[in-house]
Design an enzyme around this catalytic site. Structure first.
Site, PDB file in Angstrom:
ATOM      1  N   THR A 292      66.774  42.486  39.972  1.00 50.12           N
ATOM      2  CA  THR A 292      66.529  43.369  41.115  1.00 50.12           C
ATOM      3  C   THR A 292      66.528  44.840  40.723  1.00 50.12           C
ATOM      4  O   THR A 292      67.297  45.269  39.868  1.00 50.12           O
ATOM      5  CB  THR A 292      67.629  43.118  42.174  1.00 50.12           C
ATOM      6  OG1 THR A 292      67.624  41.733  42.482  1.00 50.12           O
ATOM      7  CG2 THR A 292      67.404  43.937  43.427  1.00 50.12           C
TER       8      THR A 292
ATOM      9  N   GLY B 220      91.010  33.853  67.262  1.00 57.47           N
ATOM     10  CA  GLY B 220      91.162  34.896  68.275  1.00 57.47           C
ATOM     11  C   GLY B 220      91.501  36.237  67.618  1.00 57.47           C
ATOM     12  O   GLY B 220      90.995  36.557  66.536  1.00 57.47           O
TER      13      GLY B 220
ATOM     14  N   GLU C 164      70.409  35.918  45.447  1.00 56.31           N
ATOM     15  CA  GLU C 164      69.624  34.840  44.820  1.00 56.31           C
ATOM     16  C   GLU C 164      68.516  34.333  45.740  1.00 56.31           C
ATOM     17  O   GLU C 164      68.204  33.137  45.785  1.00 56.31           O
ATOM     18  CB  GLU C 164      70.537  33.719  44.296  1.00 56.31           C
ATOM     19  CG  GLU C 164      71.457  34.272  43.209  1.00 56.31           C
ATOM     20  CD  GLU C 164      71.869  33.301  42.147  1.00 56.31           C
ATOM     21  OE1 GLU C 164      71.257  32.244  42.011  1.00 56.31           O
ATOM     22  OE2 GLU C 164      72.824  33.638  41.418  1.00 56.31           O
TER      23      GLU C 164
END
Ligand code: CAA
Length: 398
Positions: A126, A340, A364
Site C-alpha cells: 500500500t 451496557g 488485506e
C-alpha cells in the site's frame, strides 16, 4: 465444531489455545493501552513454532497446513487480536511466497531465520495514493548493473517498526501493462536509504505498530528479486489469498471472544431479578453471534482445505474474510450492547474487541474488494443452475 481435524491439527490448536489463554489473554488489555507489542510473548510464540507455520520442515519450520495455520491464528486472536496480525502477515505474506517462489539460495538465506522468529517478516504494498487500487503504486525500481535502485513511499505497514525483512512491491516496467509492471523484492532492514516512519496511533490493534516505509535510493541486488521480473502483482495477490484466510481467522477469533465474554456476562449479570441471559433480547443476540461464527468458520475451513488440496481458493478466501470480518464487527457491537454501560468503559474486553474488529473489514482488502473478487468469479463462471436465463427477446405476454 471439529471439522474432522487430524490429530496434528487438533494438537497444534491445543498448543495455540493453551499459550493464548495462559500467556496472551492476561496481558492483552495492558499492551493495548500501552500501545506496545509484547516482546516476551513474541519470543514464547516463536519457541512454540508459530512463526514457522508456513516454513517447510527442511528449513526448520513446522510445515503446517493451511487449516492448522487458520486454527492457530484464530486461537491467538481470540485472546489478543493484535497478536494475530504479525503471525498472519509473517507466515502468509512473507514465508509462504519465499517458500513457494524463492530461489534455493533465497530459501536458505531467509527461511531458517524466519522460522525461528529471529527475523520477523512484513509486507509492503500500500502507498498513500494506492490502496484498493494496488497496481497504481508509484514506488519505482530502476535497473542498474547487478541490481535495482528503489525510490518510494509505502504506508500502513503492519509491524513496520519491528519487522526485519519486507516483501516490497515496486514498479520495474512502467511502460508495461499495469499488472505486468510490478516486481517483488526482499528488503532487509538496515540497508542504506531505507527507514521506517513514525508509528501511527490507531483505533484498534494498538499493540501492533503500523508505520510508513521510506525508500531513498535503496540498492537491492538482483538476488533479492522474488519471482520473475513483472510478476510482482500476481505474487502480491496470490499471497493475499492466503493472507485473507489469516485475517478471516483473526476476525473469527474476535467474534468468538465477543460471544464468550458476552455469554459469561449475561449469565452473571442480573436485572429485573433474573440473569439477563433469560431475556430473549439478549438470547437473540447470542444466537446470531453463534450462527454467524459457525458459518464463518465453515467458510474459512473450506478455503483452507481447498488451498491444502492445491485447488483454486481465491473466491472462497474472499468469502471467508468477508463473512468472518462482518461477523466480528457485529459480534463486537453486540458484546458492547449486552455489557451496557460497562461495555463502553476502557478496560472492558468488549470495548477493545469493538475497536479491534473494525480493521478486519479494511486490511488485506476491504469488504468491498472481497465482493469485487467474488463477483468476478461469478462473471467468469456463472453458477450452473437448472433454470434457463430469462429470454428478453421473447414476446412479453400476460
Ligand atoms: N492471484 C494471482 N493472480 C491474480 C489474482 C490472484 N488472486 N487475482 C488477479 N490476478 C491476476 C489477474 O489474472 C490479472 O492477470 P493478467 O494481467 O495476466 O490478466 C492481474 O492479476 C490483474 O488482475 P485485475 O485486472 O483483476 O487487477 P486490478 O488492478 O483490477 O485489481 C483487485 C484487482 C482485486 C482490486 C486488487 O488490486 C486487490 O486485491 N486490491 C486490494 C489490495 C489489498 O488487498 N491490499 C492489502 C494491503 S496488505 C495489508 O493490508 C497487510 C497488512 O498490513 C495486514
Amino acid at each position: 465444531m471439529n471439522f474432522d481435524l487430524t490429530p496434528d491439527q487438533a494438537a497444534l490448536r491445543e498448543r495455540a489455545r493453551r499459550f493464548a489463554s495462559e500467556e496472551l489473554a492476561p496481558v492483552a488489555e495492558e499492551y493495548d493501552q500501552r500501545e506496545e507489542f509484547p516482546h516476551e510473548q513474541f519470543c514464547r510464540a516463536a519457541q512454540l513454532g508459530f512463526f514457522g507455520l508456513s516454513v517447510p520442515r527442511e528449513y526448520g519450520g513446522l510445515g503446517a497446513d493451511t487449516v492448522s495455520y487458520a486454527l492457530v491464528i484464530e486461537e491467538l486472536s481470540r485472546a489478543m487480536p493484535a497478536f494475530g496480525v504479525p503471525v498472519s502477515v509473517h507466515n502468509s505474506l512473507v514465508c509462504y511466497p519465499i517458500a513457494k517462489l524463492g530461489t534455493p539460495e533465497q530459501r536458505q538465506r531467509y527461511l531458517p531465520r524466519l522460522a525461528t522468529g529471529e527475523l520477523l517478516g512484513g509486507f509492503s504494498l500500500t502507498e498513500p495514493e494506492s490502496g484498493s487500487d494496488a497496481s497504481a503504486m508509484q514506488t519505482l525500481a530502476r535497473k542498474v548493473d547487478g541490481g535495482w535502485i528503489i525510490d518510494g513511499h509505502k504506508t500502513f505497514v503492519s509491524m513496520g517498526a519491528t519487522a526485519g525483512i519486507f516483501l516490497v512491491m515496486a514498479v520495474t516496467d512502467p511502460d508495461a501493462k499495469r499488472s505486468r509492471s510490478i516486481s517483488a523484492f526482499l528488503i532487509e532492514r538496515g540497508v542504506p536509504g531505507f527507514s521506517s516512519g513514525q508509528r501511527v496511533s490507531k483505533m484498534g490493534m494498538r499493540a501492533t505498530d503500523t508505520t510508513e516505509l521510506l525508500f531513498r535510493e535503496v540498492y537491492v541486488p538482483d538476488a533479492n528479486l522474488l519471482g520473475n521480473r513483472g510478476d510482482g502483482f500476481k505474487v502480491a495477490l496470490s499471497s493475499l489469498d492466503s493472507g485473507r484466510i489469516g485475517i478471516g481467522a483473526q476476525a473469527l477469533g474476535i467474534a468468538q471472544a465477543a460471544l464468550d465474554t458476552s455469554a459469561a456476562y449475561a449469565l452473571s449479570r442480573k436485572q429485573f431479578g433474573e440473569p439477563i441471559i433469560k431475556f430473549q433480547a439478549v438470547q437473540f443476540k447470542l444466537s446470531d453471534m453463534a450462527t454467524e461464527i459457525e458459518a464463518a468458520r465453515l467458510l474459512l475451513m473450506e478455503a483452507a482445505a481447498l488451498k491444502d488440496a492445491g485447488q483454486p481458493m481465491t473466491t472462497q478466501a474472499a468469502m471467508a474474510k468477508l463473512m468472518a470480518s462482518q461477523a466480528a464487527v457485529r459480534a463486537a457491537d453486540s458484546a458492547v450492547q449486552i455489557h451496557g454501560g460497562y461495555g463502553y468503559l476502557k478496560g472492558n474486553t468488549a470495548e477493545r474487541l469493538y475497536r479491534d474488529a473494525k480493521v478486519t473489514e479494511i486490511y488485506e482488502g476491504t469488504s468491498e474488494i472481497q465482493r469485487i473478487v467474488i463477483a468476478e468469479s461469478l462473471i467468469a463462471e456463472p453458477a450452473t443452475y437448472p433454470l434457463p436465463a430469462f429470454d428478453v427477446s421473447a414476446p412479453v405476454s400476460g
